[in-house]
Design an enzyme around this catalytic site. Structure first.
Site, PDB file in Angstrom:
ATOM      1  N   ASP A 133      -4.861  -3.299 -19.093  1.00  0.00           N
ATOM      2  CA  ASP A 133      -3.977  -2.125 -19.238  1.00  0.00           C
ATOM      3  C   ASP A 133      -4.260  -1.353 -20.525  1.00  0.00           C
ATOM      4  OD1 ASP A 133      -2.595  -2.588 -16.817  1.00  0.00           O
ATOM      5  OD2 ASP A 133      -1.282  -4.031 -17.798  1.00  0.00           O
ATOM      6  N   HIS A 186       0.151   1.489 -13.403  1.00  0.00           N
ATOM      7  CA  HIS A 186       0.937   0.376 -13.944  1.00  0.00           C
ATOM      8  C   HIS A 186       2.409   0.801 -14.008  1.00  0.00           C
ATOM      9  CE1 HIS A 186       1.771  -3.246 -16.179  1.00  0.00           C
ATOM     10  NE2 HIS A 186       2.551  -2.511 -16.958  1.00  0.00           N
ATOM     11  N   ALA A 242       8.196   7.957  -9.906  1.00  0.00           N
ATOM     12  CA  ALA A 242       7.024   8.110 -10.776  1.00  0.00           C
ATOM     13  C   ALA A 242       5.699   7.781 -10.086  1.00  0.00           C
ATOM     14  CB  ALA A 242       7.196   7.252 -12.024  1.00  0.00           C
ATOM     15  N   ASN A 253      -6.159   2.912 -12.690  1.00  0.00           N
ATOM     16  CA  ASN A 253      -5.118   1.945 -12.312  1.00  0.00           C
ATOM     17  C   ASN A 253      -3.738   2.571 -12.486  1.00  0.00           C
ATOM     18  OD1 ASN A 253      -4.047  -0.706 -11.636  1.00  0.00           O
ATOM     19  ND2 ASN A 253      -3.525  -0.930 -13.789  1.00  0.00           N
ATOM     20  N   GLU A 284     -12.190  -2.982 -20.524  1.00  0.00           N
ATOM     21  CA  GLU A 284     -12.184  -4.447 -20.569  1.00  0.00           C
ATOM     22  C   GLU A 284     -10.890  -5.030 -21.145  1.00  0.00           C
ATOM     23  OE1 GLU A 284     -14.279  -2.368 -21.854  1.00  0.00           O
ATOM     24  OE2 GLU A 284     -14.322  -2.671 -24.018  1.00  0.00           O
ATOM     25  N   ILE A 307      -8.131 -10.131 -10.402  1.00  0.00           N
ATOM     26  CA  ILE A 307      -8.694  -9.836 -11.729  1.00  0.00           C
ATOM     27  C   ILE A 307     -10.139  -9.346 -11.562  1.00  0.00           C
ATOM     28  CG2 ILE A 307      -9.328 -10.886 -13.969  1.00  0.00           C
ATOM     29  CD1 ILE A 307      -6.350 -11.057 -13.628  1.00  0.00           C
ATOM     30  N   GLY A 335       0.783  -1.230   0.000  1.00  0.00           N
ATOM     31  CA  GLY A 335       0.000   0.000   0.000  1.00  0.00           C
ATOM     32  C   GLY A 335       0.813   1.277   0.000  1.00  0.00           C
ATOM     33  N   ASN A 380       1.409   3.070  -2.617  1.00  0.00           N
ATOM     34  CA  ASN A 380       0.668   4.010  -3.468  1.00  0.00           C
ATOM     35  C   ASN A 380      -0.528   4.591  -2.709  1.00  0.00           C
ATOM     36  OD1 ASN A 380       1.751   4.321  -6.313  1.00  0.00           O
ATOM     37  ND2 ASN A 380       1.887   2.097  -6.019  1.00  0.00           N
TER      38      ASN A 380
HETATM   39  C1  GRF Z   1       3.100  -1.000  -7.689  1.00  0.00           C
HETATM   40  O1  GRF Z   1       4.300  -1.203  -8.381  1.00  0.00           O
HETATM   41  C2  GRF Z   1       1.986  -0.819  -8.689  1.00  0.00           C
HETATM   42  O2  GRF Z   1       2.355  -0.142  -9.831  1.00  0.00           O
HETATM   43  C3  GRF Z   1       1.704  -2.247  -9.013  1.00  0.00           C
HETATM   44  O3  GRF Z   1       1.794  -2.923  -7.771  1.00  0.00           O
HETATM   45  C4  GRF Z   1       2.683  -2.231  -6.911  1.00  0.00           C
HETATM   46  C5  GRF Z   1       1.932  -1.914  -5.657  1.00  0.00           C
HETATM   47  O4  GRF Z   1       2.693  -1.453  -4.610  1.00  0.00           O
HETATM   48  N1  GRF Z   1       0.508  -2.391  -9.760  1.00  0.00           N
HETATM   49  P1  GRF Z   1       2.008  -0.868  -3.291  1.00  0.00           P
HETATM   50  O5  GRF Z   1       1.093  -1.929  -2.706  1.00  0.00           O
HETATM   51  O6  GRF Z   1       1.263   0.388  -3.653  1.00  0.00           O
HETATM   52  O7  GRF Z   1       3.150  -0.593  -2.344  1.00  0.00           O
END
Ligand code: GRF
Length: 205
Positions: free
Chosen positions: A153, A112, A182, A110, A150, A95, A15, A17
């Site tokens: 990415d 990525h 980033a 999302n 759908e 998913i 977590g 992010n």
């Molecule tokens: C990140 O690299 C995100 O881009 C990917 O999964 C990772 C999640 O990390 N989809 P966190 O749980 O936010 O630390």
């Protein structure tokens, strides 16, 4: 005072992010966003602790094998009961079906960890993305925030940021740099951008 867009964040792991979103909110950088729920498909996800510390209601919804419909029904129940208008997938590894995604057109965001359309789609998640970038030998990678549709990415791109690959990078080192340089910057900016846009459209109508 702005109206805020109720936002649910879906996670599966550490977590960081989510933490970037929580910190941006605390710093006053998300004036159009309020967090109504953090939902994890893993009960041990550390992101749940981060959410609790920030006072955001948490939920765990586990997917039993072959029970996609029941899993999504539970997700929808929580999203509806907290009035979520925007859904952020922040390292959510489960998913989501086409039916689920179609219920929320341009309402699911999302992050990525590559520059889409490179190293994305089915099977490209977590460290695998960085392994693929290094083994291809690209000199620049990055992160992308996009709407979810759908196609894995494949939704409209909101923001991207490039990150240089350095001599001696391993997938782990690169993953960390992409997050720091980033992901943690882009995700709060993109969420605020979409929320502000939703508020502006509402005011104009
Ligand atoms: C990140 O690299 C995100 O881009 C990917 O999964 C990772 C999640 O990390 N989809 P966190 O749980 O936010 O630390």
């Amino acid at each position: 005072m702005n109206r805020t867009v109720k936002t649910a964040v879906l996670i599966s792991g550490g977590g960081t992010n989510l933490q970037a979103l929580i910190d941006a909110k605390a710093a006053g950088k998300l004036p159009h966003v309020s967090f109504c729920a953090v939902i994890s498909n893993k009960e041990e996800a550390y992101g749940l602790v981060r959410a609790e510390k920030a006072g955001i209601p948490t939920h765990v919804v586990k997917k039993e094998k072959g029970r996609q419909e029941a899993f999504e029904k539970k997700l929808v129940e929580i999203l509806e009961s907290c009035g979520a208008e925007l859904i952020v997938l922040a390292g959510f590894l489960a998913i989501l079906s086409e039916d689920f995604v179609k219920k929320y057109p341009e309402r699911i965001i999302n992050i990525h960890p590559s520059l889409i359309p490179s190293f994305c789609g089915q099977g490209y998640y977590g460290l695998k993305v960085h392994e693929a970038a290094l083994s291809y030998g690209v000199k620049v990678t990055g992160a992308t925030v996009h709407f979810v549709n759908e196609i894995p990415d494949g939704g409209r791109i909101l923001l991207q940021k490039a990150v240089e690959i350095q001599e001696g990078d391993t997938p782990e080192i690169l993953q960390k740099r992409v997050m720091e340089e980033a992901e943690w910057k882009l995700l709060p900016r993109a969420v605020e951008m979409v929320a502000a846009q939703l508020c502006a459209e509402e005011e104009a109508s």
